[in-house]
Design a protein around this motif. Structure first.
Motif, PDB file in Angstrom:
ATOM      1  N   UNK A 199     -11.514 -10.108 -46.363  1.00  0.00           N
ATOM      2  CA  UNK A 199     -11.064  -8.609 -45.894  1.00  0.00           C
ATOM      3  C   UNK A 199     -11.040  -8.174 -44.714  1.00  0.00           C
ATOM      4  N   UNK A 200      -9.836  -8.047 -43.978  1.00  0.00           N
ATOM      5  CA  UNK A 200      -9.639  -7.793 -42.793  1.00  0.00           C
ATOM      6  C   UNK A 200      -9.463  -6.177 -41.955  1.00  0.00           C
ATOM      7  N   UNK A 201      -9.940  -6.155 -41.427  1.00  0.00           N
ATOM      8  CA  UNK A 201     -10.165  -4.455 -40.672  1.00  0.00           C
ATOM      9  C   UNK A 201      -9.670  -5.141 -39.493  1.00  0.00           C
ATOM     10  N   UNK A 202      -8.906  -4.364 -38.704  1.00  0.00           N
ATOM     11  CA  UNK A 202      -8.330  -3.885 -37.313  1.00  0.00           C
ATOM     12  C   UNK A 202      -9.312  -3.000 -36.604  1.00  0.00           C
ATOM     13  N   UNK A 203      -9.611  -3.156 -35.547  1.00  0.00           N
ATOM     14  CA  UNK A 203     -10.153  -1.792 -35.008  1.00  0.00           C
ATOM     15  C   UNK A 203      -9.561  -1.177 -33.553  1.00  0.00           C
ATOM     16  N   UNK A 204      -9.020  -1.082 -33.056  1.00  0.00           N
ATOM     17  CA  UNK A 204      -8.122  -0.222 -32.119  1.00  0.00           C
ATOM     18  C   UNK A 204      -9.021   0.919 -30.845  1.00  0.00           C
ATOM     19  N   UNK A 205      -9.704   1.017 -30.253  1.00  0.00           N
ATOM     20  CA  UNK A 205      -9.711   2.094 -29.147  1.00  0.00           C
ATOM     21  C   UNK A 205     -10.750   3.158 -30.200  1.00  0.00           C
ATOM     22  N   UNK A 206     -11.499   2.633 -31.193  1.00  0.00           N
ATOM     23  CA  UNK A 206     -12.352   3.680 -31.464  1.00  0.00           C
ATOM     24  C   UNK A 206     -11.449   3.965 -33.358  1.00  0.00           C
ATOM     25  N   UNK A 207     -10.809   3.192 -33.940  1.00  0.00           N
ATOM     26  CA  UNK A 207      -9.495   3.847 -35.206  1.00  0.00           C
ATOM     27  C   UNK A 207      -9.720   2.295 -35.732  1.00  0.00           C
ATOM     28  N   UNK A 208      -9.354   2.691 -36.734  1.00  0.00           N
ATOM     29  CA  UNK A 208      -8.956   1.902 -37.488  1.00  0.00           C
ATOM     30  C   UNK A 208      -7.257   1.188 -37.890  1.00  0.00           C
ATOM     31  N   UNK A 209      -7.018   0.175 -37.053  1.00  0.00           N
ATOM     32  CA  UNK A 209      -4.899   0.322 -36.879  1.00  0.00           C
ATOM     33  C   UNK A 209      -4.874  -0.631 -38.866  1.00  0.00           C
ATOM     34  N   UNK A 210      -5.253  -1.048 -39.025  1.00  0.00           N
ATOM     35  CA  UNK A 210      -4.721  -1.969 -39.954  1.00  0.00           C
ATOM     36  C   UNK A 210      -6.240  -2.366 -40.943  1.00  0.00           C
ATOM     37  N   UNK A 211      -5.117  -2.841 -42.105  1.00  0.00           N
ATOM     38  CA  UNK A 211      -6.681  -2.613 -43.175  1.00  0.00           C
ATOM     39  C   UNK A 211      -6.005  -3.705 -44.343  1.00  0.00           C
ATOM     40  N   UNK A 212      -6.451  -5.066 -45.310  1.00  0.00           N
ATOM     41  CA  UNK A 212      -5.977  -5.596 -45.679  1.00  0.00           C
ATOM     42  C   UNK A 212      -7.033  -6.383 -46.326  1.00  0.00           C
ATOM     43  N   UNK A 213      -6.581  -7.620 -47.201  1.00  0.00           N
ATOM     44  CA  UNK A 213      -7.150  -8.756 -47.214  1.00  0.00           C
ATOM     45  C   UNK A 213      -6.541  -9.903 -46.603  1.00  0.00           C
ATOM     46  N   UNK A 214      -6.973 -10.364 -46.916  1.00  0.00           N
ATOM     47  CA  UNK A 214      -7.230 -11.861 -45.830  1.00  0.00           C
ATOM     48  C   UNK A 214      -5.428 -12.702 -45.994  1.00  0.00           C
ATOM     49  N   UNK A 215      -5.192 -12.132 -47.218  1.00  0.00           N
ATOM     50  CA  UNK A 215      -3.804 -13.188 -48.102  1.00  0.00           C
ATOM     51  C   UNK A 215      -2.827 -12.890 -47.781  1.00  0.00           C
TER      52      UNK A 215
END
Ligand code: ADP
Length: 234
Positions: A199-215
């Motif tokens: 799973x990948x969580x993208x974080x930017x400027x202190x906030x989660x901006x995307x979250x999902x399975x790698x697939x």
């Protein structure tokens, strides 16, 4: 949930390092926290490991609140900090026996022997930590994080500064230890996430901006790379 983060914010003075972050991580998931420098990755990992408290919100690990039940929460978490600040003047075995003692492990010698084997340190285990290559030092760092067999492992940039061969070995080790425990690792290298994480969580400027399975990322146009590139835009 192995990790439950609810509406967490962290301020340093006037600086908002994390802003209203919520994240649930189930058991036995390897989650990659991806984001540019200063995004808030280390801060989030430090909150989970109980290194410092949140300004707002709650963090629990294996059902234990990190502030309300700190001993129970800490016994569930292994933490490899960024830059792996381990004692270079101690021998590998000596250092791991020391950390095992801190966790109150009963048969220290057996626990350390088995951990040395598990992380592939056997040929280097008689050396001073200061004499080891960076890759082997990372193995010592991972070994100290795993010595009490925690359900949750937090690895802050575990492969930074490693050469290509060490990098392959450490990624393989992370995959292996992640089979039966929850792992959160931070990186700013996409390839690392692609190779190791579920799973990948993208974080930017202190906030989660995307979250999902790698697939899910992989199947989008441009894949994970385009999602990450968007983060770098002003
Ligand atoms: P990352 O790990 O993604 O590079 P950090 O979590 O280290 O990001 O930092 C997030 C923000 O919080 C940055 O702007 C950083 O300067 C700030 N910060 C982190 N730790 C501290 C601290 N102990 N004191 C003051 N500011 C901090």
């Amino acid at each position: 949930m192995a990790i439950s983060i609810q509406n967490v914010s962290k301020k340093f003075g006037n600086q908002m390092a994390l802003s209203n972050v919520s994240l649930e991580v189930p058991p036995a998931q390897v989650l990659g926290l991806l984001g540019p420098n200063g995004a808030g990755k280390s801060t989030l990992m430090r909150l989970i490991s109980g290194y410092f408290p949140a300004t707002d919100g709650t963090v629990s690990v294996c059902g234990f609140d990190v502030l309300g039940q700190p001993m129970e929460a800490r016994s569930c978490v292994g933490y490899l900090p960024e830059h792996n600040p381990i004692h270079t003047d101690m021998y590998v075995r000596e250092y791991l026996e020391y950390t095992a003692g801190l966790h109150g492990i009963k048969d220290v010698s057996a626990a350390v022997s088995s951990m040395i084997e598990k992380v592939g340190l056997t040929p280097e285990s008689h050396k001073l930590i200061g004499q080891l290559s960076k890759g082997y030092r990372q193995r010592v760092g991972i070994a100290q994080a795993l010595i009490h067999d925690p359900k949750v492992l937090i690895l802050d940039e575990p492969t930074s500064g490693l050469d290509p061969i060490q990098l392959v070995d450490i990624r393989e080790l992370i995959r292996e230890v992640g089979r039966d425990r929850t792992v959160i690792l931070s990186t700013h290298i996409m390839q690392e996430v692609e190779e190791v994480c579920d799973r990948v969580v993208l974080i930017h400027q202190g906030a989660i901006v995307a979250d999902g399975a790698l697939s899910a990322f992989a199947s989008k146009p441009g894949g994970l790379e385009s999602a990450f590139q968007e983060l770098k835009l002003p």
